[in-house]
Design a protein around this motif. Sequence first.
Motif, mmCIF file in Angstrom:
data_model
loop_
_atom_site.group_PDB
_atom_site.id
_atom_site.type_symbol
_atom_site.label_atom_id
_atom_site.label_comp_id
_atom_site.label_asym_id
_atom_site.label_seq_id
_atom_site.Cartn_x
_atom_site.Cartn_y
_atom_site.Cartn_z
ATOM 1 N N THR A 1 1.140 -0.869 0.045
ATOM 2 C CA THR A 1 0.279 0.091 -0.237
ATOM 3 C C THR A 1 0.841 1.138 -0.133
ATOM 4 O O THR A 1 2.410 0.903 0.026
ATOM 5 C CB THR A 1 -0.857 0.016 0.958
ATOM 6 N N ARG B 1 2.267 -1.529 -7.379
ATOM 7 C CA ARG B 1 1.488 -1.727 -6.678
ATOM 8 C C ARG B 1 0.160 -0.861 -7.798
ATOM 9 O O ARG B 1 -1.343 -2.057 -7.564
ATOM 10 C CB ARG B 1 1.298 -0.545 -5.195
ATOM 11 N N GLY C 1 -2.985 -4.092 -8.896
ATOM 12 C CA GLY C 1 -5.449 -3.486 -8.407
ATOM 13 C C GLY C 1 -6.009 -4.232 -7.248
ATOM 14 O O GLY C 1 -5.452 -4.178 -5.829
ATOM 15 N N GLU C 2 -6.198 -5.206 -7.232
ATOM 16 C CA GLU C 2 -6.996 -6.029 -5.954
ATOM 17 C C GLU C 2 -6.499 -7.822 -5.928
ATOM 18 O O GLU C 2 -6.990 -8.736 -5.343
ATOM 19 C CB GLU C 2 -8.556 -6.217 -6.577
ATOM 20 N N ARG C 3 -5.271 -7.997 -6.599
ATOM 21 C CA ARG C 3 -4.904 -9.381 -6.228
ATOM 22 C C ARG C 3 -3.914 -8.984 -5.465
ATOM 23 O O ARG C 3 -3.452 -8.292 -4.603
ATOM 24 C CB ARG C 3 -3.533 -9.499 -7.971
#
Length: 281
Positions: free
Chosen positions: A7, A39, A43-45
């Motif tokens: 993050t 990052r 994505g959502e992985r």
Amino acid sequence: MTTPVLTAATIGRYLSYLQERERAAATLQKYAHDLNVLREWLGERALTKQTLLLWKEELISKRAPATVNTMLAALNGYLSFMGWLQLRLRPLRIQRTLFQDERRELDRQEYVRLVVAAQRKGSQRLSLILQTICATGIRVSELRFITAEAVATGRAEISNKGKRRIVFLPDKLRHLLQPYLHRQGITAGPVFLSRTGKALDRSHIWREMKALCQSAEVSPEKVFPHNLRHLFARTYYTMEKDLSRLADILGHSSVDTTRIYTAESGIVHARQVGRLGLVVT
């Protein structure tokens, strides 16, 4: 075990850690860029070994091996900092090239044309920057250590990557810089400043150099600040043949790094081999 994540906040923590350990600003900028590229790609992985291996494969398909390894270094440093050693990836094994790519090798004649182009453009500052980097072999990030005091004494104390070294300024260079300092009203501190009085950064110098390519008739692939350092290294080694001393001048910890700087192009090597005169018939 904490679930591995990447993050903006954790990247910030890692960069602060590196900053506390006095890593170079350019390194921090590069690591921040590379980690944010990952990052965005994630994505959502989830941050897993399998996902990172897929990312590595995509990097290999799109980027040069050396670039892949620098991005993996940023990732592995982050993973080590977070304690997720099992997720680290192996760098690519790159065989050291014996010759430089002549399409990217800046020669002395091209360097002179860049200096002249800067003068014709009315940019004395840029002309002097080119000559200062090339005549001393410093990194562009070390330009801030070329101060009015260094011009007066003929020696600059460079502090970079936790190491200190003395760089000597040739008398001819000092004689060019002294009247420039007088005209600019600079009596102390860095010689080369922006309009706001701050030390010039790498990107600013890079842009100004690129703007000279057309008028100097030099390929843009050859025009970047670090190539001036390479030209200094090749010129010095050609004259002195002292790799160990050159490593000290450039601030290298290993002569293996210095060998990369002194490599000639394949065309030069072929010419040298041809002069051996060992073809009989």
